[in-house]
Design a protein around this motif. Sequence first.
Motif, PDB file in Angstrom:
ATOM      1  N   ILE A   1      24.331  55.317  88.409  1.00 37.49           N
ATOM      2  CA  ILE A   1      24.719  54.290  89.376  1.00 37.49           C
ATOM      3  C   ILE A   1      23.506  53.444  89.741  1.00 37.49           C
ATOM      4  N   ASP A   2      23.759  52.378  90.464  1.00 33.97           N
ATOM      5  CA  ASP A   2      22.707  51.493  90.961  1.00 33.97           C
ATOM      6  C   ASP A   2      22.616  51.669  92.482  1.00 33.97           C
ATOM      7  N   PHE A   3      21.585  51.104  93.083  1.00 37.31           N
ATOM      8  CA  PHE A   3      21.382  51.206  94.520  1.00 37.31           C
ATOM      9  C   PHE A   3      21.006  49.863  95.132  1.00 37.31           C
TER      10      PHE A   3
ATOM     11  N   THR B   1      26.427  43.298  90.425  1.00 41.64           N
ATOM     12  CA  THR B   1      25.234  42.533  90.785  1.00 41.64           C
ATOM     13  C   THR B   1      25.435  41.714  92.054  1.00 41.64           C
ATOM     14  N   GLU B   2      26.592  41.063  92.174  1.00 40.79           N
ATOM     15  CA  GLU B   2      26.834  40.213  93.346  1.00 40.79           C
ATOM     16  C   GLU B   2      26.901  41.053  94.626  1.00 40.79           C
ATOM     17  N   VAL B   3      27.576  42.192  94.556  1.00 38.51           N
ATOM     18  CA  VAL B   3      27.663  43.065  95.736  1.00 38.51           C
ATOM     19  C   VAL B   3      26.272  43.536  96.151  1.00 38.51           C
ATOM     20  N   LYS B   4      25.476  43.920  95.173  1.00 41.46           N
ATOM     21  CA  LYS B   4      24.114  44.378  95.448  1.00 41.46           C
ATOM     22  C   LYS B   4      23.299  43.283  96.134  1.00 41.46           C
ATOM     23  N   GLU B   5      23.378  42.065  95.612  1.00 35.92           N
ATOM     24  CA  GLU B   5      22.600  40.965  96.182  1.00 35.92           C
ATOM     25  C   GLU B   5      23.039  40.656  97.606  1.00 35.92           C
TER      26      GLU B   5
ATOM     27  N   ARG C   1      28.157  50.624  91.541  1.00 34.14           N
ATOM     28  CA  ARG C   1      28.278  50.649  90.090  1.00 34.14           C
ATOM     29  C   ARG C   1      27.247  49.692  89.484  1.00 34.14           C
ATOM     30  N   LYS C   2      26.816  49.979  88.279  1.00 32.35           N
ATOM     31  CA  LYS C   2      25.726  49.223  87.679  1.00 32.35           C
ATOM     32  C   LYS C   2      26.051  47.757  87.421  1.00 32.35           C
TER      33      LYS C   2
END
Length: 258
Positions: A100-102, A222-226, A218-219
């Motif tokens: 997963i990503d963080f 990207t948009e959610v992470k940003e 999830r990896k």
Amino acid sequence: MKTMIAALSLAATLFGANAQAETLKVGFSPEAYPPFWVPSPGGEWTGWEPEFIDALCAEAKYDCELVPVAWEGIIPALLGGKIDVILNSLRINDERRKVIDFSDKYYEVVTEVVAAKEADLGIEPSDMAGKIIGVQVSTGYQTYAQKNYASDAAEIRGYASQDEAYQDLAAGRIDVVLDGSIAMNEFLKTSAGACCESKGVLPRDVETLGEGYGAGLRKDETEVKERLNSAIAALRENGTYDTITAKYFDHDIYGDAQ
């Protein structure tokens, strides 16, 4: 005239759709972890993390829905699409990064060794010789214990929740528990916790104990992470983070700046 009304109606519909916040399903384990997660008699969850989640989602323009998931299944639930993000004191570490990503971290605490007051031990592997060590499964505490104490300890016993580990520690069924300092201090304040004390702070081991706590994603999100990273930074800058934290702690829990 009818054409103009229809056009205005369409514009209003489109504007409303764009203005509506996107829904984000936030996974959390429904277990008490004061002062981060505290169940109320009415079935609602209070505490530092639910308040932080509310502020984070508002800042990131998400309509967040809390979804209870058993801790040991929370990462599979994320990968399977049952939830969109984990916001539940999830440690950032390299082992989890494989799947997963963080987000950026949003708080950090040191890890301590807890045992009976009369127990003469420290935090070295030799101190754990013949001891039964209690850890919550699928946590950095379990990974740390297996890496550093497995060859000396009589047993490393896994628990579904930290509370269960503390119950066995208070009852004398295990000798040691590994936990973050904040939750540990909450346990020591209770009548059951009168049995015990901290025996020392574990060294900062990024491989097992991680780099702080962040949102699990999830990896490919990207948009959610940003958006979450920008919201975390904004809450830190505009004072909201400190306002929420002051309700529960008498010190900064963010840790060192990244």
